[in-house]
Design a protein around this motif. Structure first.
Motif, mmCIF file in Angstrom:
data_model
loop_
_atom_site.group_PDB
_atom_site.id
_atom_site.type_symbol
_atom_site.label_atom_id
_atom_site.label_comp_id
_atom_site.label_asym_id
_atom_site.label_seq_id
_atom_site.Cartn_x
_atom_site.Cartn_y
_atom_site.Cartn_z
ATOM 1 N N CYS A 170 49.563 -0.669 -25.686
ATOM 2 C CA CYS A 170 49.653 -1.897 -26.486
ATOM 3 C C CYS A 170 51.079 -2.143 -26.973
ATOM 4 O O CYS A 170 51.453 -3.276 -27.291
ATOM 5 C CB CYS A 170 48.703 -1.831 -27.681
ATOM 6 N N GLY A 171 51.877 -1.083 -27.010
ATOM 7 C CA GLY A 171 53.270 -1.231 -27.427
ATOM 8 C C GLY A 171 54.108 -2.055 -26.474
ATOM 9 O O GLY A 171 55.206 -2.500 -26.835
ATOM 10 N N ASN A 172 53.617 -2.295 -25.255
ATOM 11 C CA ASN A 172 54.397 -3.079 -24.291
ATOM 12 C C ASN A 172 54.162 -4.573 -24.478
ATOM 13 O O ASN A 172 54.120 -5.343 -23.510
ATOM 14 C CB ASN A 172 54.041 -2.666 -22.854
ATOM 15 N N VAL A 173 54.033 -4.972 -25.720
ATOM 16 C CA VAL A 173 53.631 -6.334 -26.054
ATOM 17 C C VAL A 173 54.665 -7.376 -25.618
ATOM 18 O O VAL A 173 54.304 -8.478 -25.194
ATOM 19 C CB VAL A 173 53.315 -6.452 -27.562
ATOM 20 N N GLU A 174 55.960 -7.066 -25.705
ATOM 21 C CA GLU A 174 56.973 -8.072 -25.347
ATOM 22 C C GLU A 174 56.900 -8.456 -23.884
ATOM 23 O O GLU A 174 57.065 -9.620 -23.521
ATOM 24 C CB GLU A 174 58.381 -7.574 -25.701
ATOM 25 N N LEU A 175 56.668 -7.476 -23.012
ATOM 26 C CA LEU A 175 56.564 -7.787 -21.588
ATOM 27 C C LEU A 175 55.288 -8.573 -21.308
ATOM 28 O O LEU A 175 55.276 -9.488 -20.475
ATOM 29 C CB LEU A 175 56.604 -6.512 -20.756
ATOM 30 N N CYS A 176 54.205 -8.244 -22.022
ATOM 31 C CA CYS A 176 52.972 -9.022 -21.881
ATOM 32 C C CYS A 176 53.187 -10.464 -22.334
ATOM 33 O O CYS A 176 52.733 -11.410 -21.684
ATOM 34 C CB CYS A 176 51.840 -8.387 -22.685
ATOM 35 N N ARG A 177 53.891 -10.627 -23.438
ATOM 36 C CA ARG A 177 54.161 -11.982 -23.938
ATOM 37 C C ARG A 177 55.038 -12.765 -22.965
ATOM 38 O O ARG A 177 54.887 -13.992 -22.819
ATOM 39 C CB ARG A 177 54.803 -11.927 -25.328
ATOM 40 N N LEU A 178 55.954 -12.088 -22.304
ATOM 41 C CA LEU A 178 56.772 -12.754 -21.291
ATOM 42 C C LEU A 178 55.886 -13.273 -20.163
ATOM 43 O O LEU A 178 56.033 -14.417 -19.708
ATOM 44 C CB LEU A 178 57.826 -11.790 -20.748
ATOM 45 N N THR A 179 54.945 -12.445 -19.708
ATOM 46 C CA THR A 179 54.012 -12.884 -18.674
ATOM 47 C C THR A 179 53.172 -14.057 -19.160
ATOM 48 O O THR A 179 52.966 -15.043 -18.431
ATOM 49 C CB THR A 179 53.088 -11.727 -18.249
ATOM 50 N N GLU A 180 52.664 -13.960 -20.388
ATOM 51 C CA GLU A 180 51.867 -15.054 -20.948
ATOM 52 C C GLU A 180 52.646 -16.359 -20.907
ATOM 53 O O GLU A 180 52.101 -17.421 -20.573
ATOM 54 C CB GLU A 180 51.473 -14.724 -22.390
ATOM 55 N N GLN A 181 53.937 -16.282 -21.216
ATOM 56 C CA GLN A 181 54.762 -17.483 -21.254
ATOM 57 C C GLN A 181 55.017 -18.044 -19.854
ATOM 58 O O GLN A 181 54.779 -19.225 -19.597
ATOM 59 C CB GLN A 181 56.100 -17.194 -21.934
ATOM 60 N N VAL A 182 55.505 -17.190 -18.948
ATOM 61 C CA VAL A 182 55.986 -17.713 -17.664
ATOM 62 C C VAL A 182 54.861 -17.966 -16.659
ATOM 63 O O VAL A 182 55.018 -18.780 -15.745
ATOM 64 C CB VAL A 182 57.058 -16.793 -17.029
ATOM 65 N N VAL A 183 53.718 -17.273 -16.807
ATOM 66 C CA VAL A 183 52.609 -17.454 -15.860
ATOM 67 C C VAL A 183 51.570 -18.435 -16.390
ATOM 68 O O VAL A 183 51.107 -19.312 -15.653
ATOM 69 C CB VAL A 183 51.932 -16.105 -15.538
ATOM 70 N N PHE A 184 51.206 -18.313 -17.679
ATOM 71 C CA PHE A 184 50.070 -19.076 -18.186
ATOM 72 C C PHE A 184 50.447 -20.256 -19.076
ATOM 73 O O PHE A 184 49.561 -21.027 -19.455
ATOM 74 C CB PHE A 184 49.136 -18.144 -18.967
ATOM 75 N N SER A 185 51.720 -20.410 -19.435
ATOM 76 C CA SER A 185 52.105 -21.481 -20.356
ATOM 77 C C SER A 185 53.146 -22.434 -19.772
ATOM 78 O O SER A 185 52.872 -23.628 -19.583
ATOM 79 C CB SER A 185 52.635 -20.882 -21.673
ATOM 80 N N ASP A 186 54.326 -21.944 -19.461
ATOM 81 C CA ASP A 186 55.435 -22.825 -19.080
ATOM 82 C C ASP A 186 55.139 -23.808 -17.943
ATOM 83 O O ASP A 186 55.532 -24.978 -18.024
ATOM 84 C CB ASP A 186 56.676 -21.993 -18.730
ATOM 85 N N PRO A 187 54.472 -23.374 -16.852
ATOM 86 C CA PRO A 187 54.261 -24.330 -15.753
ATOM 87 C C PRO A 187 53.416 -25.542 -16.141
ATOM 88 O O PRO A 187 53.450 -26.570 -15.449
ATOM 89 C CB PRO A 187 53.532 -23.492 -14.688
ATOM 90 N N TYR A 188 52.675 -25.446 -17.259
ATOM 91 C CA TYR A 188 51.721 -26.485 -17.629
ATOM 92 C C TYR A 188 52.236 -27.376 -18.753
ATOM 93 O O TYR A 188 51.488 -28.159 -19.332
ATOM 94 C CB TYR A 188 50.380 -25.825 -17.993
ATOM 95 N N LYS A 189 53.537 -27.229 -19.074
ATOM 96 C CA LYS A 189 54.164 -28.066 -20.097
ATOM 97 C C LYS A 189 55.631 -28.255 -19.746
ATOM 98 O O LYS A 189 56.153 -27.618 -18.824
ATOM 99 C CB LYS A 189 54.033 -27.412 -21.477
#
Length: 419
Positions: A170-189
């Motif tokens: 769970c400590g690898n949260v920053e890399l997970c958040r990066l994935t959340e941003q570039v895969v699941f968020s940015d392309p749709y806005k």
């Protein structure tokens, strides 16, 4: 020279570091005579050095406190090196044939020393661009994914073991958040980091941002990515994270590793093979229309899933009376029920694979950090045509993934889009 606090190494300071580190210095015969160091990091995040001496070799990878391809304006935790080293070691125990050995890890310096995958090993993506066939790729990658995913899941582990491992990663949260941003968020806005082959794909990128059904489906996938601690996944298993020869396949760079949905790894790999398929027309030339190579890619995609399914369920059958606590033998105690459970599980995993694979494809076309398969096509209009076909398929897979009952249906859909 003391290395008691973090600092980025260059070739000169790296020599001093190696001399001060017995686990590395011994790999080159305790001598720096004839030592050659070359920086080869062509990825988005890290420094990577190849260290070669007459009596030995290794690779040094050092994480920086920012995203290398963007610069210090996008900070990124150096702790990702810790999770990468842990994942390499754990996956190395589970699948030693396909994971390079770790020789040394220094948490203060965010530095990993590991086996050098000497030539003719190359990055798989570059081989796919060059049109090279790898006859054992599906066999090797299906085995790697089956073993690393099964043995770190509740199908094999107790809930106590599993929760302890989940908590660690769970400590690898920053890399997970990066994935959340570039895969699941940015392309749709609208995002400052998005780009695409403009003006050819301007309308296509806009259509992604305006597609309500697509947004609902990607929200469900994001929820699974964030909430489902199914197994220890690599987290970034694209064709740039695999090195190959005709008879060797090695998985590298698991710095995004965490306990997440299995389909994210399988989908990332298959999705990148699909991108390679649609890029082939852009690499065709006189005397080589790449038609035979596209047939090989189609077979490799189909074989990868089918072999994974076969190997994963075989591991499940072998261990059905073991310590795994997902389906307790005392409850799931007859062959008919066990078959129903397994079929339901694998059906959902297949649909997850298609959804996550599609999301990874979309972000590589209209998001940040594209793939060389497509970016290396020089003629923009040709590149855009390849990308548009890949995007069309990805949208279909993401929105209609539950309608596919087998990988052969995906192959048929690919051929239909390509025609």
């Amino acid at each position: 020279m003391a290395f008691t606090e973090f600092r980025p190494l260059d070739e000169n300071s790296l020599i001093e570091y190696i001399k001060a580190t017995p686990s590395l210095f011994s790999k080159i015969g305790d001598s720096h005579d004839g030592l050659k160091i070359k920086e080869v990091g062509d990825g988005n995040l890290n420094f990577v050095y190849i260290v070669v001496a007459p009596s030995g070799s290794f690779v040094i990878k050092q994480a920086l406190p920012y995203i290398r391809c963007i610069g210090e304006s996008w900070p990124m935790t150096k702790e990702r090196a810790y999770f990468e080293a842990m994942a390499l070691k754990e996956h190395g125990v589970l699948c030693p044939r396909h994971v390079p050995e770790v020789y040394h890890f220094d948490r203060t310096m965010s530095l990993i020393g590991m086996r050098y995958l000497e030539p003719p090993h190359i990055i798989l993506r570059k081989g796919l661009i060059a049109g090279v066939e790898y006859p054992l790729l599906a066999e090797h990658m299906s085995g790697y994914m089956a073993r690393t995913l099964f043995y770190t899941s509740l199908l094999f582990r107790s809930t106590t073991e599993h929760k302890r491992a989940v908590a660690e990663y769970c400590g690898n949260v920053e890399l997970c958040r990066l994935t959340e941003q570039v895969v699941f968020s940015d392309p749709y806005k609208v995002s400052e980091y998005n780009h695409w082959t403009s003006p050819y794909l301007d309308r296509d990128a806009e259509a992604v941002r305006e597609d309500n059904v697509l947004k609902l489906e990607v929200a469900e996938l994001k929820s699974k990515f964030c909430e489902r601690a199914q197994a220890l996944i690599h987290g970034d298993l694209h064709t740039g994270s695999v090195m190959v020869t005709h008879d060797s396949t090695q998985v590298i760079d698991p710095e995004f590793a965490f306990y997440g949905p299995m389909g994210f790894d399988i989908g990332a790999f298959i999705g990148n093979l699909i991108l390679a398929f649609f890029a082939q027309d852009g690499h065709a030339g006189q005397g080589n229309d790449r038609k035979m190579y596209k047939e090989w890619l189609l077979k490799t995609i189909e074989d990868t899933w089918n072999l994974f399914h076969q190997k994963f369920t075989a591991l499940w059958d072998e261990n059905k009376n073991g310590s795994g606590e997902a389906y307790l033998p005392a409850i799931y105690n007859n062959p008919e029920l066990q078959k129903i459970v397994q079929e339901k599980y694998m059906k959902e995993l297949f649909h997850d694979t298609l959804g996550f694979g599609a999301a990874k494809m979309i972000r590589r076309i209209v998001g940040v950090a594209h793939v060389e398969d497509l970016e290396s096509i020089k003629e923009a209009s040709v590149r855009a045509n390849c990308e548009r076909r890949a995007l069309e398929l990805a949208k279909t897979l993401l929105k209609k993934r539950r309608e596919f009952v087998s990988i052969s249906g995906v192959i048929s859909a690919m051929k239909q889009v390509q025609s």
